[in-house]
Write a protein that holds these residues in place. Structure first.
Motif, mmCIF file in Angstrom:
data_model
loop_
_atom_site.group_PDB
_atom_site.id
_atom_site.type_symbol
_atom_site.label_atom_id
_atom_site.label_comp_id
_atom_site.label_asym_id
_atom_site.label_seq_id
_atom_site.Cartn_x
_atom_site.Cartn_y
_atom_site.Cartn_z
ATOM 1 N N TRP A 110 0.835 -1.189 0.000
ATOM 2 C CA TRP A 110 0.000 0.000 0.000
ATOM 3 C C TRP A 110 0.871 1.240 0.000
ATOM 4 C CZ3 TRP A 110 0.117 -2.920 4.607
ATOM 5 C CH2 TRP A 110 0.716 -2.308 5.691
ATOM 6 N N GLY A 111 0.229 2.352 -0.204
ATOM 7 C CA GLY A 111 0.868 3.654 -0.082
ATOM 8 C C GLY A 111 -0.011 4.532 0.789
ATOM 9 N N TYR A 112 0.245 5.820 0.749
ATOM 10 C CA TYR A 112 -0.545 6.767 1.530
ATOM 11 C C TYR A 112 -0.932 7.962 0.668
ATOM 12 C CZ TYR A 112 1.156 4.186 5.575
ATOM 13 O OH TYR A 112 1.435 3.199 6.479
ATOM 14 N N ILE A 113 -2.095 8.514 0.971
ATOM 15 C CA ILE A 113 -2.552 9.744 0.332
ATOM 16 C C ILE A 113 -3.110 10.646 1.435
ATOM 17 C CG2 ILE A 113 -4.848 8.791 -0.192
ATOM 18 C CD1 ILE A 113 -4.774 10.511 -2.791
ATOM 19 N N GLY A 114 -2.887 11.921 1.294
ATOM 20 C CA GLY A 114 -3.389 12.858 2.294
ATOM 21 C C GLY A 114 -3.206 14.287 1.808
ATOM 22 N N GLN A 115 -3.322 15.207 2.735
ATOM 23 C CA GLN A 115 -3.173 16.619 2.435
ATOM 24 C C GLN A 115 -1.950 17.160 3.164
ATOM 25 O OE1 GLN A 115 -7.103 18.777 2.577
ATOM 26 N NE2 GLN A 115 -7.644 16.928 3.700
#
Length: 115
Positions: free
Chosen positions: A43-48
């Motif tokens: 998995w990876g990560y996504i955010g602001q």
């Protein structure tokens, strides 16, 4: 609906940032190359990220990003202090991607009209 390209890159172990943006709906294309099945714990990560003058990014609303065959639509609502000063942040989990012999290219589009 009008989708506009915002970001595209091979995910790495470092945080990658888009250009400043002001939307809240994103369409994420997180497919693996054809014929490759995701390994266990992939998995990876996504955010602001808040666009401030600090050495480390101010991250908010970070969530896991998994490879999927179809695009995912994600809503990331800006906190009031970042309404016009934020970027999208993406990150891979670790160096295993390159050790497995492929890269994970992710593209993100932003919805330019209100839903």
């Amino acid at each position: 609906m009008t989708w506009t390209n915002l970001f595209g890159a091979n995910l790495t172990n470092d945080w990658l940032f888009s250009v400043p943006m002001a939307g809240e709906w994103f369409r994420v294309h997180a497919q693996l190359p054809e014929g490759i099945l995701p390994p266990y714990r992939f998995w990876g990560y996504i955010g602001q990220a808040g666009l401030t003058l600090t050495d480390s990014p101010n991250l908010f609303d970070v969530q896991r990003l998994y490879p999927t065959p179809e695009p995912q639509v994600i809503q990331l609502v800006a906190p009031p202090i970042w309404v016009n000063d934020r970027a999208l942040a993406l990150k891979g989990i670790n160096y295993r991607y390159s050790r497995l012999g492929f890269s994970w290219f992710v593209t993100v589009q932003i919805w330019t009209d209100n839903p």
